[in-house]
Design a protein around this motif. Structure first.
Motif, PDB file in Angstrom:
ATOM      1  N   ALA A   3      -1.369  -6.110  -8.867  1.00 12.27           N
ATOM      2  CA  ALA A   3      -2.032  -7.262  -8.256  1.00 12.27           C
ATOM      3  C   ALA A   3      -1.714  -7.219  -6.770  1.00 12.27           C
ATOM      4  O   ALA A   3      -0.550  -7.329  -6.388  1.00 12.27           O
ATOM      5  CB  ALA A   3      -1.562  -8.568  -8.878  1.00 12.27           C
ATOM      6  N   ASP A   4      -2.720  -7.050  -5.943  1.00 17.09           N
ATOM      7  CA  ASP A   4      -2.510  -6.966  -4.492  1.00 17.09           C
ATOM      8  C   ASP A   4      -2.457  -8.337  -3.831  1.00 17.09           C
ATOM      9  O   ASP A   4      -2.014  -8.449  -2.679  1.00 17.09           O
ATOM     10  CB  ASP A   4      -3.614  -6.127  -3.849  1.00 17.09           C
ATOM     11  N   ILE A   5      -2.963  -9.356  -4.503  1.00 17.20           N
ATOM     12  CA  ILE A   5      -2.819 -10.743  -4.082  1.00 17.20           C
ATOM     13  C   ILE A   5      -2.498 -11.551  -5.335  1.00 17.20           C
ATOM     14  O   ILE A   5      -2.547 -11.028  -6.449  1.00 17.20           O
ATOM     15  CB  ILE A   5      -4.095 -11.302  -3.404  1.00 17.20           C
ATOM     16  N   ARG A   6      -2.168 -12.821  -5.145  1.00 20.62           N
ATOM     17  CA  ARG A   6      -1.878 -13.665  -6.302  1.00 20.62           C
ATOM     18  C   ARG A   6      -2.642 -14.982  -6.185  1.00 20.62           C
ATOM     19  O   ARG A   6      -2.966 -15.429  -5.076  1.00 20.62           O
ATOM     20  CB  ARG A   6      -0.380 -13.937  -6.440  1.00 20.62           C
ATOM     21  N   TRP A   7      -2.941 -15.564  -7.330  1.00 22.54           N
ATOM     22  CA  TRP A   7      -3.530 -16.892  -7.358  1.00 22.54           C
ATOM     23  C   TRP A   7      -2.521 -17.879  -6.794  1.00 22.54           C
ATOM     24  O   TRP A   7      -1.311 -17.763  -7.027  1.00 22.54           O
ATOM     25  CB  TRP A   7      -3.893 -17.243  -8.801  1.00 22.54           C
ATOM     26  N   GLY A   8      -3.011 -18.886  -6.067  1.00 24.02           N
ATOM     27  CA  GLY A   8      -2.130 -19.854  -5.424  1.00 24.02           C
ATOM     28  C   GLY A   8      -1.704 -21.011  -6.307  1.00 24.02           C
ATOM     29  O   GLY A   8      -1.114 -21.981  -5.815  1.00 24.02           O
ATOM     30  N   GLY A   9      -1.994 -20.950  -7.607  1.00 27.06           N
ATOM     31  CA  GLY A   9      -1.455 -21.931  -8.540  1.00 27.06           C
ATOM     32  C   GLY A   9      -2.284 -23.171  -8.762  1.00 27.06           C
ATOM     33  O   GLY A   9      -1.898 -24.051  -9.534  1.00 27.06           O
ATOM     34  N   SER A  10      -3.427 -23.296  -8.085  1.00 23.07           N
ATOM     35  CA  SER A  10      -4.318 -24.432  -8.310  1.00 23.07           C
ATOM     36  C   SER A  10      -5.692 -24.049  -7.779  1.00 23.07           C
ATOM     37  O   SER A  10      -5.845 -23.006  -7.143  1.00 23.07           O
ATOM     38  CB  SER A  10      -3.831 -25.701  -7.592  1.00 23.07           C
ATOM     39  N   GLU A  11      -6.679 -24.868  -8.050  1.00 24.08           N
ATOM     40  CA  GLU A  11      -8.005 -24.661  -7.472  1.00 24.08           C
ATOM     41  C   GLU A  11      -8.350 -25.817  -6.546  1.00 24.08           C
ATOM     42  O   GLU A  11      -9.451 -26.350  -6.552  1.00 24.08           O
ATOM     43  CB  GLU A  11      -9.047 -24.494  -8.586  1.00 24.08           C
ATOM     44  N   THR A  12      -7.362 -26.165  -5.718  1.00 26.78           N
ATOM     45  CA  THR A  12      -7.529 -27.236  -4.741  1.00 26.78           C
ATOM     46  C   THR A  12      -7.769 -26.693  -3.334  1.00 26.78           C
ATOM     47  O   THR A  12      -7.972 -27.470  -2.397  1.00 26.78           O
ATOM     48  CB  THR A  12      -6.277 -28.126  -4.706  1.00 26.78           C
ATOM     49  N   GLY A  13      -7.694 -25.375  -3.173  1.00 24.72           N
ATOM     50  CA  GLY A  13      -7.831 -24.790  -1.841  1.00 24.72           C
ATOM     51  C   GLY A  13      -6.597 -24.960  -0.981  1.00 24.72           C
ATOM     52  O   GLY A  13      -6.664 -24.757   0.233  1.00 24.72           O
ATOM     53  N   THR A  14      -5.464 -25.290  -1.591  1.00 25.50           N
ATOM     54  CA  THR A  14      -4.237 -25.533  -0.837  1.00 25.50           C
ATOM     55  C   THR A  14      -3.039 -24.920  -1.544  1.00 25.50           C
ATOM     56  O   THR A  14      -3.081 -24.651  -2.746  1.00 25.50           O
ATOM     57  CB  THR A  14      -3.977 -27.041  -0.659  1.00 25.50           C
ATOM     58  N   VAL A  15      -1.980 -24.725  -0.779  1.00 24.14           N
ATOM     59  CA  VAL A  15      -0.668 -24.384  -1.323  1.00 24.14           C
ATOM     60  C   VAL A  15       0.360 -25.268  -0.617  1.00 24.14           C
ATOM     61  O   VAL A  15       0.105 -25.771   0.479  1.00 24.14           O
ATOM     62  CB  VAL A  15      -0.305 -22.897  -1.099  1.00 24.14           C
ATOM     63  N   PRO A  16       1.526 -25.461  -1.223  1.00 25.18           N
ATOM     64  CA  PRO A  16       2.581 -26.185  -0.516  1.00 25.18           C
ATOM     65  C   PRO A  16       3.288 -25.260   0.474  1.00 25.18           C
ATOM     66  O   PRO A  16       3.107 -24.039   0.435  1.00 25.18           O
ATOM     67  CB  PRO A  16       3.528 -26.599  -1.652  1.00 25.18           C
ATOM     68  N   TYR A  17       4.048 -25.855   1.359  1.00 25.86           N
ATOM     69  CA  TYR A  17       4.894 -25.070   2.264  1.00 25.86           C
ATOM     70  C   TYR A  17       6.313 -25.083   1.705  1.00 25.86           C
ATOM     71  O   TYR A  17       6.790 -26.132   1.291  1.00 25.86           O
ATOM     72  CB  TYR A  17       4.883 -25.656   3.671  1.00 25.86           C
ATOM     73  N   PRO A  18       7.005 -23.935   1.707  1.00 19.35           N
ATOM     74  CA  PRO A  18       6.575 -22.620   2.185  1.00 19.35           C
ATOM     75  C   PRO A  18       5.821 -21.843   1.113  1.00 19.35           C
ATOM     76  O   PRO A  18       6.038 -22.046  -0.086  1.00 19.35           O
ATOM     77  CB  PRO A  18       7.906 -21.943   2.504  1.00 19.35           C
ATOM     78  N   SER A  19       4.961 -20.939   1.559  1.00 19.78           N
ATOM     79  CA  SER A  19       4.287 -20.011   0.651  1.00 19.78           C
ATOM     80  C   SER A  19       4.510 -18.596   1.189  1.00 19.78           C
ATOM     81  O   SER A  19       3.811 -18.145   2.095  1.00 19.78           O
ATOM     82  CB  SER A  19       2.794 -20.323   0.543  1.00 19.78           C
ATOM     83  N   TRP A  20       5.491 -17.925   0.609  1.00 20.73           N
ATOM     84  CA  TRP A  20       5.849 -16.583   1.057  1.00 20.73           C
ATOM     85  C   TRP A  20       4.813 -15.569   0.588  1.00 20.73           C
ATOM     86  O   TRP A  20       4.188 -15.728  -0.460  1.00 20.73           O
ATOM     87  CB  TRP A  20       7.226 -16.192   0.521  1.00 20.73           C
ATOM     88  N   GLY A  21       4.655 -14.512   1.340  1.00 20.19           N
ATOM     89  CA  GLY A  21       3.726 -13.457   0.971  1.00 20.19           C
ATOM     90  C   GLY A  21       4.312 -12.435   0.023  1.00 20.19           C
ATOM     91  O   GLY A  21       3.656 -11.453  -0.302  1.00 20.19           O
ATOM     92  N   THR A  22       5.535 -12.664  -0.418  1.00 16.52           N
ATOM     93  CA  THR A  22       6.215 -11.723  -1.300  1.00 16.52           C
ATOM     94  C   THR A  22       6.452 -12.354  -2.669  1.00 16.52           C
ATOM     95  O   THR A  22       6.504 -13.574  -2.813  1.00 16.52           O
ATOM     96  CB  THR A  22       7.549 -11.272  -0.685  1.00 16.52           C
ATOM     97  N   PHE A  23       6.607 -11.476  -3.677  1.00 16.50           N
ATOM     98  CA  PHE A  23       6.631 -11.924  -5.070  1.00 16.50           C
ATOM     99  C   PHE A  23       7.579 -11.026  -5.861  1.00 16.50           C
ATOM    100  O   PHE A  23       7.700  -9.839  -5.569  1.00 16.50           O
ATOM    101  CB  PHE A  23       5.211 -11.836  -5.632  1.00 16.50           C
ATOM    102  N   PRO A  24       8.261 -11.561  -6.884  1.00 23.32           N
ATOM    103  CA  PRO A  24       9.253 -10.764  -7.602  1.00 23.32           C
ATOM    104  C   PRO A  24       8.687  -9.822  -8.655  1.00 23.32           C
ATOM    105  O   PRO A  24       9.413  -8.954  -9.148  1.00 23.32           O
ATOM    106  CB  PRO A  24      10.142 -11.837  -8.252  1.00 23.32           C
ATOM    107  N   TYR A  25       7.409  -9.986  -9.015  1.00 20.04           N
ATOM    108  CA  TYR A  25       6.823  -9.162 -10.073  1.00 20.04           C
ATOM    109  C   TYR A  25       5.627  -8.375  -9.544  1.00 20.04           C
ATOM    110  O   TYR A  25       4.919  -8.824  -8.642  1.00 20.04           O
ATOM    111  CB  TYR A  25       6.381 -10.037 -11.253  1.00 20.04           C
ATOM    112  N   ARG A  26       5.388  -7.236 -10.155  1.00 23.60           N
ATOM    113  CA  ARG A  26       4.285  -6.370  -9.745  1.00 23.60           C
ATOM    114  C   ARG A  26       2.923  -7.008 -10.016  1.00 23.60           C
ATOM    115  O   ARG A  26       1.939  -6.749  -9.334  1.00 23.60           O
ATOM    116  CB  ARG A  26       4.370  -5.029 -10.479  1.00 23.60           C
ATOM    117  N   ALA A  27       2.862  -7.836 -11.058  1.00 22.42           N
ATOM    118  CA  ALA A  27       1.595  -8.457 -11.443  1.00 22.42           C
ATOM    119  C   ALA A  27       1.862  -9.871 -11.937  1.00 22.42           C
ATOM    120  O   ALA A  27       3.005 -10.238 -12.236  1.00 22.42           O
ATOM    121  CB  ALA A  27       0.905  -7.627 -12.523  1.00 22.42           C
ATOM    122  N   ILE A  28       0.804 -10.674 -12.023  1.00 26.89           N
ATOM    123  CA  ILE A  28       0.981 -12.072 -12.433  1.00 26.89           C
ATOM    124  C   ILE A  28       0.528 -12.313 -13.858  1.00 26.89           C
ATOM    125  O   ILE A  28       0.863 -13.340 -14.453  1.00 26.89           O
ATOM    126  CB  ILE A  28       0.229 -13.035 -11.483  1.00 26.89           C
TER     127      ILE A  28
END
Length: 472
Positions: A243-268
């Motif tokens: 997964a080269d990007i990840r879903w932001g966890g909602s379909e509201t068009g927003t994320v909370p702060y902070p939202s890091w560009g790094t992730f602990p798993y290869r895929a979601i």
């Protein structure tokens, strides 16, 4: 002590000094690269900032309200209801371009299972239609129009649900020889379809598999190897292997702060394949990422334009009242692009084959407003190191600051402070953690002569691509 040892001692000391210096430099260089580095495709994705997801499927033409759970299991009764008499692909893409979007993604297939391209792999495609004597190709037109208007093209492919082939949540239901044969047939068909899309239409900036794509390990088609063969420069989203990007966890068009560009798993993952940690606490890990994550996988923030009092990814009659007000869209921008993610806006052409004029109008208003707010900074600068100073030409009132990290070297900043120099001295405006591609902070009016970014902690030397101040 032997004379030979005495004579060699200075040389030994020089040798040890050289070795120590070598290891010190290696450690220093290593420290500069202890953060995940984005690929060129990921950099292109984040630099785009705004992406349009153009959603079209057969149920748009039935005149009925879209009920997703029913569409997933009910084959289309008459696919020749598809008859967009005023079809104008350039109108779609020009509206997207005029609103400041840099990427457009088209749903070549969704849950009905119909494919909007000329396919030899499935009969349930443009060849089956009476429209344009079965010779039309929406995907071809989309790609050509993107090239015409300078928009990066992406393609969205539905494999998880397919009412035509009887696929529900990746699978043919049951465990009989019949169902196993049907699953194998579906897998081969999908592999052929994605090969057509990846091999016959040129480069795609990104490929999006709806809800993920089960691979052979989960009993599904092998789409990743086809992608890597024909689209090595593209962005892949997603299956359990990548997964080269990840879903932001909602379909509201927003994320909370902070939202890091790094992730602990290869895929979601998706559905039953998703790790429990990913879905825990209302998808907090997807929303916020992980500063210690070993994979570069920035979040995306998605929402349909027709999402105010509804959630219309696909066109439905008499739903113009659900178009987001301008203020809501601007707030969405601040809390997506301004929080280190790409904003994906869902658009849906109507049965006539046009983006509805109210939608086009609101898109243009949105693009114009973002341009008005951020195209003419009062002052800006860039630099490297722990402190970046920005001097204004004169004392001025400001209320917005934009900071961009050079993420081609990874997200190095861990904590920072923004300070403004007032008539009473330096004043702290904000204390934060991630900067990433872009961080936007809005605050009450303050009169300053200088701004400075003080990086309190970082991995390696932080590199700031831009810091600029604005008055809205």
């Amino acid at each position: 002590m032997p004379l030979s040892i005495l004579k060699n001692r200075p040389m030994n000391n020089r040798f040890l000094l050289t070795v120590n210096l070598f290891f010190f430099l290696c450690l220093k260089i290593g420290a500069q690269h202890q953060v995940p580095i984005p690929t060129p495709a990921q950099l292109q994705w984040q630099n785009a900032e705004l992406a349009a997801l153009v959603c079209w499927d057969m149920h748009v033409f039935d005149g009925e309200f879209y009920v997703q759970k029913e569409v997933r299991i009910t084959p289309v009764e008459d696919y020749n209801t598809f008859n967009p008499e005023n079809y104008d692909m350039d109108q779609w893409i020009k509206a997207i371009r005029d609103a400041g979007f840099k990427i457009a993604i088209f749903t070549v297939s969704h849950e009905t299972g119909f494919f909007f391209h000329q396919s030899n792999a499935t009969p349930y495609s443009m060849k089956a239609l009476s429209w344009q004597d079965g010779k039309g190709d929406i995907l071809r037109d989309f790609k050509a129009s993107c090239e015409k208007y300078g928009i990066l093209p992406g393609v969205y492919i539905g494999t998880r649900w397919n009412a035509y082939y009887g696929i529900h949540d990746f699978k043919v239901q049951g465990d009989s020889e019949f169902s196993r044969n049907r699953q194998a047939y579906y897998n081969r068909t999908i592999e052929k379809i994605v090969e057509e899309i990846f091999a016959n239409y040129g480069e795609w900036a990104m490929v999006w598999f709806d809800g993920g794509a089960h691979g052979p390990e989960q009993g599904g088609p092998d789409v990743l190897s086809v992608f890597e063969k024909y689209q090595p420069n593209g962005l892949f989203y997603h299956n359990l292997q990548r997964a080269d990007i990840r879903w932001g966890g909602s379909e509201t068009g927003t994320v909370p702060y902070p939202s890091w560009g790094t992730f602990p798993y290869r895929a979601i993952g998706a559905g039953e394949s998703a790790k429990k940690e990913i879905g825990a606490n209302n998808f907090q890990l997807l929303k916020k990422g992980d500063p210690d994550g070993v994979y570069y996988m920035p979040a995306m923030s998605d929402a349909p334009l027709r999402g105010k009092g509804g959630h219309d990814w696909f066109w439905e009659p008499n739903r113009e009242h659900t178009i987001y007000p301008l203020d809501d869209l601007v707030n969405m921008y601040y809390n997506s692009v301004g929080y280190n993610t790409t904003l994906i806006m869902g658009l849906t052409p109507d049965p006539e084959g046009l983006l509805p004029q109210p939608d086009v109008k609101r898109l243009k208003e949105f693009g114009d407003e973002i341009n008005r707010r951020f195209s003419n900074p009062i002052a800006s600068t860039s630099g490297a190191g722990k402190t970046i100073n920005l001097k204004l030409l004169e004392r001025q009132i400001i209320n917005q600051v934009v900071v961009m990290e050079d993420i081609s070297q990874g997200e190095r900043v861990r904590t920072f402070e923004l300070e403004g120099k007032t008539s009473k001295g330096w004043r702290t405006i904000f204390k934060g953690s991630v900067i990433g591609h872009k961080f936007i902070h809005v605050f009450d009016d303050i009169e300053v002569t200088r701004m400075r970014l003080v990086i309190k902690s970082a991995i390696g030397t932080p590199k700031i691509k831009k810091i600029e101040v604005h008055k809205n």
